[in-house]
Enzyme design. Structure first.
Site, PDB file in Angstrom:
ATOM      1  N   TYR A  21       0.401  -1.255   0.274  1.00  6.07           N
ATOM      2  CA  TYR A  21      -0.400  -0.010  -0.170  1.00  6.07           C
ATOM      3  C   TYR A  21       0.715   0.680   0.361  1.00  6.07           C
ATOM      4  CZ  TYR A  21      -2.875  -3.796   1.519  1.00  6.07           C
ATOM      5  OH  TYR A  21      -3.566  -4.660   2.503  1.00  6.07           O
ATOM      6  N   TYR A 149     -12.559  -7.298   6.572  1.00 11.35           N
ATOM      7  CA  TYR A 149     -11.087  -7.571   5.861  1.00 11.35           C
ATOM      8  C   TYR A 149     -10.614  -8.369   5.121  1.00 11.35           C
ATOM      9  CZ  TYR A 149      -6.119  -7.185   3.643  1.00 11.35           C
ATOM     10  OH  TYR A 149      -5.646  -7.122   2.337  1.00 11.35           O
ATOM     11  N   ASP A 250     -12.848 -16.022   8.377  1.00  9.54           N
ATOM     12  CA  ASP A 250     -11.931 -16.074   7.765  1.00  9.54           C
ATOM     13  C   ASP A 250     -10.882 -15.781   9.168  1.00  9.54           C
ATOM     14  OD1 ASP A 250      -9.668 -14.289   7.175  1.00  9.54           O
ATOM     15  OD2 ASP A 250     -10.279 -13.520   5.640  1.00  9.54           O
ATOM     16  N   LYS A 279      -1.477 -16.825   8.073  1.00 10.78           N
ATOM     17  CA  LYS A 279      -0.964 -16.232   8.799  1.00 10.78           C
ATOM     18  C   LYS A 279       0.617 -16.889   9.696  1.00 10.78           C
ATOM     19  CE  LYS A 279      -2.293 -11.274   8.634  1.00 10.78           C
ATOM     20  NZ  LYS A 279      -3.234 -10.983   7.314  1.00 10.78           N
TER      21      LYS A 279
HETATM   22  C1  LIG Z   1      -4.279 -11.103   5.985  1.00  6.21           C
HETATM   23  C2  LIG Z   1      -5.693 -11.429   5.544  1.00  6.21           C
HETATM   24  C3  LIG Z   1      -5.977 -11.799   4.658  1.00  6.21           C
HETATM   25  C4  LIG Z   1      -5.292 -11.688   3.469  1.00  6.21           C
HETATM   26  O1  LIG Z   1      -3.822 -12.986   3.732  1.00  6.21           O
HETATM   27  P1  LIG Z   1      -2.401 -12.643   2.642  1.00  6.21           P
HETATM   28  O2  LIG Z   1      -1.445 -13.563   2.843  1.00  6.21           O
HETATM   29  O3  LIG Z   1      -2.373 -11.076   3.391  1.00  6.21           O
HETATM   30  O4  LIG Z   1      -2.705 -12.832   1.507  1.00  6.21           O
HETATM   31  C5  LIG Z   1      -7.114 -12.470   4.602  1.00  6.21           C
HETATM   32  N1  LIG Z   1      -8.053 -12.291   5.932  1.00  6.21           N
HETATM   33  C6  LIG Z   1      -7.529 -11.172   7.066  1.00  6.21           C
HETATM   34  C7  LIG Z   1      -8.703 -10.987   8.621  1.00  6.21           C
HETATM   35  C8  LIG Z   1      -6.260 -11.494   7.416  1.00  6.21           C
HETATM   36  O5  LIG Z   1      -6.089 -10.787   8.531  1.00  6.21           O
END
Ligand SMILES: *Cc1c(COP(=O)(O)O)cnc(C)c1O
Length: 431
Positions: A21, A149, A250, A279
């Site tokens: 970004y 997000y 997610d 992550k």
């Molecule tokens: C970081 C994140 C993503 C995206 O993951 P990337 O490995 O950066 O593509 C998707 N959902 C959530 C909740 C996140 O924190």
């Protein structure tokens, strides 16, 4: 590194390399890091910064961890990678076994992919293909909540907050999805059933078009670092079942202890139909994600004899899987609950005084996450400079100054991080 080398490195980077970004013509400064150990990042000029970010939720056991290093080295001497088409390997199988053992019981099938955003694409594709195969051909859209997000690829972008999300310029290109109000009921307040009414109404009205609800359970991360009540998800689970809509969690940011539970969905103790983890899956070593699905979804996708249409080149990369196994073994030793609990206590004590500083809107903590929300967007460049000068690594965004340190952080290190945040606010650097 010598000062001249450092300057050359910074100059080349600034001219040629994009950062997240960031503008190529007017980028924020990028600080050269040459090594990392425990909870410290070592800069090219020899200074050390205490890390408050865990490299964006990932490095939960700190950097340069002997067991994680050993796992990577052992695997690299056998094979770094082998294609997953028509081949399997012990690291993928062991990791899958371990993941299935610690995630909600209904989740029984795993798809390994290579980044969080891609896992969201995979999860969405699963939901669409599931309904397609079961003859619900009108279920082609997603429903989500505002301030979410889910990543930067196109389907992921389509379910990020449409206003404050980072993707407004693509509004006319991404798929139009359904958006309900953000879950307003705070995590630390009694549950208010009113907070479910908007999403309930949208399900009533549009369920025939909706394949799945996608949501970050309990913690909305990059969309605003917001903690909402787990009972919201209980209601949501019930509604999704009622309307034949799949529920996707997610857990990319929340997974592996960050919220105080191993997975945030354990706060209300419910299972989604599909779950993304990423992550900290490899404790910050390399990129790997898993999409978990129930048997209903996994078998449903192939109800029309179809196959699931996805297959990344680096699917189930053995190196990443080996490190992920070592990460789960460290978590199995079960030191993390006390570590996270202690971090929560110190974050709460350390950030509490910020509440009364002018320009601060809210202070909140959950698990190993501490957030100071300011009235207005902060000056990231100014704050970052102050933080680095004070030997800490904290990267604010928008109107949020937050900490999510590695679980192994010491009390002294953590207290120092919150002190520096207090100092920055007292110096009015956030306004
Ligand atoms: C970081 C994140 C993503 C995206 O993951 P990337 O490995 O950066 O593509 C998707 N959902 C959530 C909740 C996140 O924190």
């Amino acid at each position: 590194m010598k000062p001249e080398q450092i300057n050359n490195l910074i100059a080349f980077d600034k001219k040629h390399i994009w950062h997240p970004y960031t503008s190529m013509t007017n980028p924020l400064p990028a600080i050269p890091v040459v090594a990392a150990q425990g909870c410290e990042l070592e800069l090219a000029d020899g200074r050390k910064l205490i890390d408050g970010m865990s490299s964006w939720w990932c490095a939960i056991h700190g950097y340069n961890h002997p067991e994680l290093n050993a796992a990577a080295k052992t695997q690299i001497d056998k094979m770094s990678h082998v294609m997953f088409g028509g081949i399997t390997h012990p690291s993928a199988v062991t990791l899958a076994e371990k993941l299935l053992a610690i995630t909600p019981e209904p989740l029984q099938h795993i798809f390994f992919a290579d980044s969080g955003s891609v896992s969201v694409e995979v999860a969405i594709k699963m939901a669409l293909q599931y309904h397609h195969a079961s003859g619900n051909k009108s279920k082609r859209r997603l429903l989500t909540v505002r301030k979410g997000y889910h990543g930067d690829t196109f389907a992921a972008m389509s379910v990020c907050d449409p206003v404050t999300g980072m993707h407004q310029i693509f509004a006319d290109v991404v798929t139009k999805q359904y958006f309900a109000e953000q879950p307003t009921c705070r995590f630390d307040q009694p549950y208010d059933p009113q907070s479910i009414t908007d999403i309930q109404r949208q399900l009533e009205l549009y369920h025939e078009n909706i394949a799945a609800v996608i949501i970050e359970p309990v913690v909305q991360g990059a969309g605003g670092m917001w903690f909402y009540h787990g009972d919201y998800l209980k209601d949501l689970r019930r509604l999704c079942d009622e309307y034949n809509v799949l529920l996707i969690f997610d857990e990319i940011a929340t997974g592996f202890g960050r919220s105080g539970k191993l997975f945030a969905c354990q706060w209300p103790d419910i299972s989604p139909d599909i779950m993304c983890v990423g992550k900290s899956l490899t404790a910050g070593y390399m990129t790997l994600v898993a999409v978990l699905a129930t048997t209903k979804v996994a078998h449903g996708i192939s109800a029309d004899s179809g196959v699931f249409m996805h297959g990344p080149t680096f699917m189930a990369n053995p190196l990443a899987c080996a490190v992920a196994i070592a990460n789960l073994e460290i978590l199995e030793q079960n030191r993390w609950p006390a570590q996270v609990e202690n971090i929560k206590k110190l974050l709460t004590e350390g950030l509490e005084p910020c509440k009364t500083i002018p320009g601060v809107k809210d202070v909140r903590t959950l698990g190993a996450i501490g957030v100071v929300e300011t009235e207005n967007p902060v000056n990231v460049a100014k704050l970052q400079e102050f933080f680095v000068k004070n030997n800490v690594w904290i990267r604010p965004f928008n109107n949020l100054i937050y900490l999510m340190p590695p679980y192994i952080i010491t009390n002294d290190q953590l207290n120092y991080l919150t002190e520096v945040i207090q100092k920055a606010l007292q110096a009015n650097l956030h306004q």
